[in-house]
Design a protein around this motif. Structure first.
Motif, PDB file in Angstrom:
ATOM      1  N   CYS A 239       0.850  -1.191   0.000  1.00 20.72           N
ATOM      2  CA  CYS A 239       0.000   0.000   0.000  1.00 20.72           C
ATOM      3  C   CYS A 239       0.886   1.242   0.000  1.00 20.72           C
ATOM      4  O   CYS A 239       1.852   1.328   0.763  1.00 20.72           O
ATOM      5  CB  CYS A 239      -0.921   0.005   1.211  1.00 20.72           C
ATOM      6  SG  CYS A 239      -2.283  -1.175   1.090  1.00 20.72           S
ATOM      7  N   GLY A 265      -7.233  -2.397   0.232  1.00 22.87           N
ATOM      8  CA  GLY A 265      -6.586  -1.815   1.401  1.00 22.87           C
ATOM      9  C   GLY A 265      -7.518  -1.849   2.590  1.00 22.87           C
ATOM     10  O   GLY A 265      -8.243  -2.814   2.793  1.00 22.87           O
ATOM     11  N   TYR A 282      -4.522   2.406   0.660  1.00 23.78           N
ATOM     12  CA  TYR A 282      -4.731   1.504  -0.473  1.00 23.78           C
ATOM     13  C   TYR A 282      -3.476   1.378  -1.327  1.00 23.78           C
ATOM     14  O   TYR A 282      -2.520   2.162  -1.187  1.00 23.78           O
ATOM     15  CB  TYR A 282      -5.905   1.973  -1.340  1.00 23.78           C
ATOM     16  CG  TYR A 282      -5.718   3.334  -1.990  1.00 23.78           C
ATOM     17  CD1 TYR A 282      -5.364   3.448  -3.329  1.00 23.78           C
ATOM     18  CD2 TYR A 282      -5.920   4.511  -1.267  1.00 23.78           C
ATOM     19  CE1 TYR A 282      -5.204   4.692  -3.938  1.00 23.78           C
ATOM     20  CE2 TYR A 282      -5.762   5.753  -1.852  1.00 23.78           C
ATOM     21  CZ  TYR A 282      -5.414   5.836  -3.191  1.00 23.78           C
ATOM     22  OH  TYR A 282      -5.251   7.068  -3.792  1.00 23.78           O
ATOM     23  N   CYS A 283      -3.501   0.372  -2.182  1.00 22.32           N
ATOM     24  CA  CYS A 283      -2.394   0.108  -3.098  1.00 22.32           C
ATOM     25  C   CYS A 283      -2.773   0.622  -4.482  1.00 22.32           C
ATOM     26  O   CYS A 283      -3.782   0.170  -5.049  1.00 22.32           O
ATOM     27  CB  CYS A 283      -2.092  -1.384  -3.132  1.00 22.32           C
ATOM     28  SG  CYS A 283      -0.750  -1.833  -4.254  1.00 22.32           S
ATOM     29  N   GLU A 337       2.361   1.719   8.073  1.00 23.58           N
ATOM     30  CA  GLU A 337       0.920   1.923   8.025  1.00 23.58           C
ATOM     31  C   GLU A 337       0.368   2.013   9.444  1.00 23.58           C
ATOM     32  O   GLU A 337       0.832   1.312  10.343  1.00 23.58           O
ATOM     33  CB  GLU A 337       0.248   0.774   7.285  1.00 23.58           C
ATOM     34  CG  GLU A 337       0.492   0.764   5.794  1.00 23.58           C
ATOM     35  CD  GLU A 337      -0.250  -0.383   5.126  1.00 23.58           C
ATOM     36  OE1 GLU A 337      -1.376  -0.699   5.549  1.00 23.58           O
ATOM     37  OE2 GLU A 337       0.314  -0.978   4.191  1.00 23.58           O
ATOM     38  N   TYR A 390      -2.207  -8.765   6.876  1.00 24.41           N
ATOM     39  CA  TYR A 390      -2.522  -8.802   5.440  1.00 24.41           C
ATOM     40  C   TYR A 390      -2.481 -10.221   4.873  1.00 24.41           C
ATOM     41  O   TYR A 390      -3.354 -10.624   4.106  1.00 24.41           O
ATOM     42  CB  TYR A 390      -1.517  -7.954   4.673  1.00 24.41           C
ATOM     43  CG  TYR A 390      -1.840  -6.486   4.598  1.00 24.41           C
ATOM     44  CD1 TYR A 390      -2.986  -6.030   3.955  1.00 24.41           C
ATOM     45  CD2 TYR A 390      -0.970  -5.540   5.131  1.00 24.41           C
ATOM     46  CE1 TYR A 390      -3.264  -4.684   3.860  1.00 24.41           C
ATOM     47  CE2 TYR A 390      -1.237  -4.178   5.030  1.00 24.41           C
ATOM     48  CZ  TYR A 390      -2.388  -3.755   4.400  1.00 24.41           C
ATOM     49  OH  TYR A 390      -2.651  -2.410   4.303  1.00 24.41           O
TER      50      TYR A 390
END
Length: 504
Positions: A239, A265, A282-283, A337, A390
């Motif tokens: 991300c 995400g 988000y990616c 993150e 994740y």
């Protein structure tokens, strides 16, 4: 500067990192120490880190801050844990709650007995045995000693900008000098390469003996001048963007952070006294920017208080957090993150570590090497914990989440997972941030199954095992029942029955 003369500290940049550094130095540096902070009102801060972990108490108490004053000034609320909604599957949620889960028996921690009970089909989800989660779900809490033990641990949600302002007043009241201006050049000594001064766009030159880089992602000193290098962890945490927007209060005024899995995400929700902080991480390989903003705006509890603000980042860390006579603190040191609310903690940790070896001048090579090794260890272990969230997902058919299940794990994380799968063993290495209980909750919540357990747990007769579980659950329910509602605890803490802007 001579060895006996006071050190001149210069902090480049304000925001949370800069003013936490300034406040700590003002409180603990020897008398006569010169502390100057350079910042520009024209340069914004990222300012979305509004959730913390319980270690923030150590920092605030060390400064002597009153909790009521702090919550009043920062529009803060309480936090008992973090809910992860949809990270395993859509519609399923679990909580990483602060504090203990269950209680051990003899030599064995609770999770070993829970694994045995799970095999027997008599274990309930970890939530049943966690005081903080039961209180959080009931939107209740308690600040003082509990009936059966020490106070329940809690952290805070707060407005990071207001926290910086609060600490600024603290620091300036103790002699910190603030200089307004943009840094136009970083002057260095010819022989050593150390930083000599910050040259501002108005012509002013701020000289110092030691410099703290709080310039954010730019890393103007640690990278721009000293080229410390950066280790990119995008292969593990891909991300690379976020959009953030506050909204009006709505929904439940929860004493916990919510992290909700989205298509590429996840979204954060952080309730404050005067608003809710929201953002979508988000990616960009799997989601367009416009789609991210639309998704965020479509999932708010109240009217947005502005347009979504874009943020770009690369997860990773500087190869050296301390180089020469410069220390990187906050985003200048790297980025993680915020799913586990570690951003402000990493600022606090760096400051605490630095104060433990406070140099008179640039500091020696051995001290810098120790500091950098400790920082590296801390950042890597936090990285591993985030990666686990994740990769242990069952959101099949969604390209981003399919990709995350397939990545190659860091060796250190792989070892931890293998130890858990083998016999439920969790080892907290040295002083890594997350405890065995934290790892247990995420393993269980993300569906990472242990294939075995420590055989000592099997020695407890089944009737006593059932009793252990039932008594734990009953005691927690009895503890939570008389607790005050979250909003009432805030009102009593900040000292008013009708605080403006609080949720109804």
């Amino acid at each position: 500067m001579t060895e006996s003369s006071p050190t001149r500290y210069v902090i480049a940049g304000g925001g949370t990192a800069g003013w936490m550094s300034a406040a700590a130095l003002a409180r603990f540096a020897p008398p006569g120490t010169s502390i100057t902070l350079v910042e520009s009102d024209a340069i914004g801060t990222v300012g979305v880190g509004e959730a913390t972990i319980p270690q923030i108490h150590l920092f605030n108490r060390a400064l002597g801050l009153d909790e009521g004053d702090f919550l009043r000034a920062t529009k803060g609320s309480f936090k008992l844990g973090i809910e992860f909604d949809g990270w395993l599957r859509e519609g399923e949620a679990y909580m990483h709650a602060f504090g203990s889960v269950g209680r051990g028996h003899g030599l064995m921690p609770f999770h070993q007995y829970w694994l045995r009970a799970q095999a027997l089909g008599i274990a309930k989800p970890t939530a049943a045995y966690a005081l903080n989660e039961q209180a959080a779900r009931a939107i209740r809490m308690h600040r003082g000693p509990t009936q059966n033990g020490p106070p329940m641990p809690y952290a805070f949600h707060f407005d990071a900008g207001l926290y910086a302002d609060f600490l600024r007043a603290f620091a300036e009241g103790r002699g910190v000098r603030r200089v307004e201006g943009k840094i136009a050049n970083v002057a260095q000594h010819g022989e050593s390469g150390d930083i000599a001064a910050l040259e501002l766009d108005g012509g002013e030159r701020i000289e110092g003996d030691f410099f703290i880089d709080c310039t954010g992602f730019r890393g103007l000193l640690i990278e721009g001048a000293l080229a410390a290098g950066f280790d990119d962890w995008s292969e593990y945490l891909p991300c690379d963007r976020a959009v953030a927007v506050p909204c009006e209060n709505g929904g439940e005024f929860t004493p916990y952070t919510r992290a909700t899995a989205r298509a590429a995400g996840w979204q954060w929700r952080i309730p404050l006294q005067h608003r809710i902080g929201n953002g979508l991480v988000y990616c960009s390989r799997f989601m367009e920017d416009d789609a991210a903003s639309e998704m965020l705006l479509a999932n708010l509890d109240g009217k947005p208080l502005g347009d979504p603000r874009p943020i770009r980042f690369t997860t990773g860390t500087r190869r050296a957090h301390w180089k020469g006579n410069c220390l990187a603190v906050g985003l200048s040191a790297g980025f993680m993150e915020p799913m586990e609310s570690t951003s402000i903690h990493l600022i606090q940790s760096a400051i605490s570590r630095f104060l433990s070896v406070l140099p008179n001048g640039r500091g020696g090579a051995a001290t810098r090497d120790w500091f950098n090794a400790q920082s590296r260890f801390e950042w890597e272990r936090i990285r591993d914990f985030l990666v686990l969230h994740y990769t242990a997902n069952a959101r099949e058919g969604q390209p981003f989440w399919d990709h995350m299940r397939a990545i190659e794990l860091p060796d250190t994380l792989q070892a931890k997972i293998e130890a858990w799968r083998a016999n439920g063993h969790i080892h907290r290495e040295h002083e890594e941030l997350f405890t065995e209980v934290a790892w247990f909750q995420v393993f269980a919540g993300q569906g990472v199954e242990a294939q075995g357990r420590n055989p000592i747990a099997d020695a407890l007769p089944e009737p006593q095992l059932r009793q252990l579980l039932e008594q734990t659950e009953t005691a927690i329910a009895a503890e939570v029942r008389p607790m005050a509602h979250h909003i009432d605890v805030i009102k009593s803490t900040i000292g008013t029955r009708t605080p403006q802007e609080l949720p109804a």
